[in-house]
Enzyme design. Structure first.
Site, PDB file in Angstrom:
ATOM      1  N   ASN A 112       4.251 -48.470  57.930  1.00  0.00           N
ATOM      2  CA  ASN A 112       5.625 -48.023  58.225  1.00  0.00           C
ATOM      3  C   ASN A 112       5.513 -47.077  59.407  1.00  0.00           C
ATOM      4  O   ASN A 112       5.098 -45.930  59.250  1.00  0.00           O
ATOM      5  CB  ASN A 112       6.217 -47.309  57.000  1.00  0.00           C
ATOM      6  CG  ASN A 112       7.571 -46.669  57.317  1.00  0.00           C
ATOM      7  OD1 ASN A 112       8.164 -46.940  58.368  1.00  0.00           O
ATOM      8  ND2 ASN A 112       8.060 -45.830  56.417  1.00  0.00           N
ATOM      9  N   LYS A 162       7.820 -45.726  61.073  1.00  0.00           N
ATOM     10  CA  LYS A 162       8.918 -44.747  61.185  1.00  0.00           C
ATOM     11  C   LYS A 162       9.414 -44.741  62.642  1.00  0.00           C
ATOM     12  O   LYS A 162       9.412 -45.795  63.272  1.00  0.00           O
ATOM     13  CB  LYS A 162       8.453 -43.382  60.681  1.00  0.00           C
ATOM     14  CG  LYS A 162       7.812 -43.477  59.287  1.00  0.00           C
ATOM     15  CD  LYS A 162       7.563 -42.171  58.617  1.00  0.00           C
ATOM     16  CE  LYS A 162       6.938 -42.422  57.239  1.00  0.00           C
ATOM     17  NZ  LYS A 162       6.690 -41.207  56.479  1.00  0.00           N
ATOM     18  N   HIS A 219      13.691 -45.666  51.330  1.00  0.00           N
ATOM     19  CA  HIS A 219      12.667 -44.678  51.679  1.00  0.00           C
ATOM     20  C   HIS A 219      13.239 -43.273  51.471  1.00  0.00           C
ATOM     21  O   HIS A 219      14.419 -43.025  51.746  1.00  0.00           O
ATOM     22  CB  HIS A 219      12.213 -44.866  53.125  1.00  0.00           C
ATOM     23  CG  HIS A 219      10.962 -44.106  53.433  1.00  0.00           C
ATOM     24  ND1 HIS A 219      10.970 -42.751  53.657  1.00  0.00           N
ATOM     25  CD2 HIS A 219       9.667 -44.509  53.503  1.00  0.00           C
ATOM     26  CE1 HIS A 219       9.718 -42.360  53.866  1.00  0.00           C
ATOM     27  NE2 HIS A 219       8.912 -43.399  53.783  1.00  0.00           N
ATOM     28  N   GLU A 252      12.970 -40.668  53.129  1.00  0.00           N
ATOM     29  CA  GLU A 252      13.546 -40.053  54.335  1.00  0.00           C
ATOM     30  C   GLU A 252      14.985 -40.519  54.538  1.00  0.00           C
ATOM     31  O   GLU A 252      15.848 -39.745  54.954  1.00  0.00           O
ATOM     32  CB  GLU A 252      12.668 -40.388  55.559  1.00  0.00           C
ATOM     33  CG  GLU A 252      11.362 -39.614  55.525  1.00  0.00           C
ATOM     34  CD  GLU A 252      10.202 -40.282  56.248  1.00  0.00           C
ATOM     35  OE1 GLU A 252      10.418 -41.239  57.013  1.00  0.00           O
ATOM     36  OE2 GLU A 252       9.060 -39.835  56.025  1.00  0.00           O
ATOM     37  N   GLU A 255       6.209 -43.895  46.201  1.00  0.00           N
ATOM     38  CA  GLU A 255       5.927 -42.885  47.216  1.00  0.00           C
ATOM     39  C   GLU A 255       6.359 -41.503  46.718  1.00  0.00           C
ATOM     40  O   GLU A 255       7.539 -41.140  46.862  1.00  0.00           O
ATOM     41  CB  GLU A 255       6.686 -43.212  48.505  1.00  0.00           C
ATOM     42  CG  GLU A 255       6.249 -44.507  49.154  1.00  0.00           C
ATOM     43  CD  GLU A 255       6.404 -44.462  50.671  1.00  0.00           C
ATOM     44  OE1 GLU A 255       5.444 -44.813  51.346  1.00  0.00           O
ATOM     45  OE2 GLU A 255       7.461 -44.048  51.165  1.00  0.00           O
ATOM     46  N   GLY A 315       3.394 -37.562  54.354  1.00  0.00           N
ATOM     47  CA  GLY A 315       3.200 -36.805  55.592  1.00  0.00           C
ATOM     48  C   GLY A 315       2.608 -35.424  55.385  1.00  0.00           C
ATOM     49  O   GLY A 315       2.622 -34.594  56.299  1.00  0.00           O
ATOM     50  N   SER A 318       0.370 -40.280  52.407  1.00  0.00           N
ATOM     51  CA  SER A 318      -0.915 -39.817  52.961  1.00  0.00           C
ATOM     52  C   SER A 318      -2.079 -40.720  52.567  1.00  0.00           C
ATOM     53  O   SER A 318      -3.189 -40.257  52.338  1.00  0.00           O
ATOM     54  CB  SER A 318      -1.186 -38.368  52.545  1.00  0.00           C
ATOM     55  OG  SER A 318      -0.177 -37.511  53.055  1.00  0.00           O
TER      56      SER A 318
END
Ligand code: 13P
Length: 257
Positions: free
Chosen positions: A13, A15, A99, A101, A171, A177, A217
């Protein structure tokens, strides 16, 4: 992972990283170094504007191109949005939905995510549905209640037949991250619990054959231990998917005999 019953899928991904020019260079590097054995599937979820270049370059390779979002309607007055049909027309095969985010920064609700899952399936795309708890929820001990709710809401109305095309990505938000990867045991425990929820919703056969990825991560150093967990069937990889060498190392790990 358990290749007997389900596909192992390694997905990047990106992003909001890489221009189309950079995507071309990456795809060329990747294509030239892929292992021959096809023990895992490979997906690259790139920014919308990189899709044509990525599809063109990866056409005859084993790498499928995915998108990172879509709109739930098939067309209409939705300035700046992209539909599932537009993606399918470009030969996109997968799309990330839900996701964290997008949930946190773009206000995506469970209802919107459910609509997006249906839109993707109707257009023949495979949704990669993301679920995961935040730090507070983990500390409060409500991780599985929360994920169970997210799954039920996102999959409402999805038929058993369509469920065969859905990939789940676990996730944990605290791991994304941050370099703070879930331990293999934590990842394995939640992915196993997700499979139990799918068993209740869809029965044993579908639950057993659903690919459940871990993301947060994941990198070339920890992939082997994470993938050694029976219920971790691949990865959804952010940072480490931006470097072709790191991404290739993860692919090689997943591809080992
Ligand atoms: P990182 O691998 O950078 O933690 O990102 C994970 C992720 O959000 C993939 O969707």
């Amino acid at each position: 992972m358990n290749r007997k019953y389900r596909k192992t899928i390694i997905a990047g991904n990106w992003k909001m990283h890489k221009t189309a020019t950079e995507a071309k260079a990456f795809a060329e590097r990747l294509k030239g170094a892929l292992p021959r054995a096809k023990r895992c599937s490979i997906v690259l979820c790139v920014p919308y504007v990189d899709i044509p270049a990525a599809v063109k370059l990866l056409k005859d390779s084993r790498v499928a191109v995915g998108a990172q979002n879509l709109h739930w309607e098939s067309s209409g007055p939705f300035t700046g949005e992209i539909s599932a049909g537009m993606l399918a027309d470009l030969d996109v095969k997968y799309v990330i939905i839900g996701h964290s985010e997008r949930r946190a920064l773009f206000g995506e609700t469970d209802h919107i995510i459910n609509q997006k899952v249906h839109a993707a399936l109707s257009a023949g795309l495979r949704p990669i549905l993301c679920v995961g708890e935040d730090q507070d929820q983990r500390e409060l001990g409500v991780t599985m209640e929360f994920i169970s709710y997210q799954l039920k809401a996102a999959l409402a109305g999805v038929t058993p037949e369509d469920m065969r095309r859905v990939v789940i990505a676990y996730e944990p938000i605290w791991a994304i991250g941050t370099g703070n990867t879930a331990t293999p045991e934590q990842a394995g425990e939640v992915c196993g619990a997700i499979r139990s929820i799918l068993r209740k919703l869809y029965g044993a056969r579908i639950a057993r054959s659903t690919t459940i990825q871990y993301g947060g991560s994941m990198n070339e150093a920890n992939a082997e231990a994470l993938l050694a967990q029976e219920d971790v069937d691949g990865g959804l990889i952010g940072g480490a998917s931006l470097d072709p060498d790191k991404f290739l190392q993860i692919i090689h790990t997943a591809n080992q005999d």
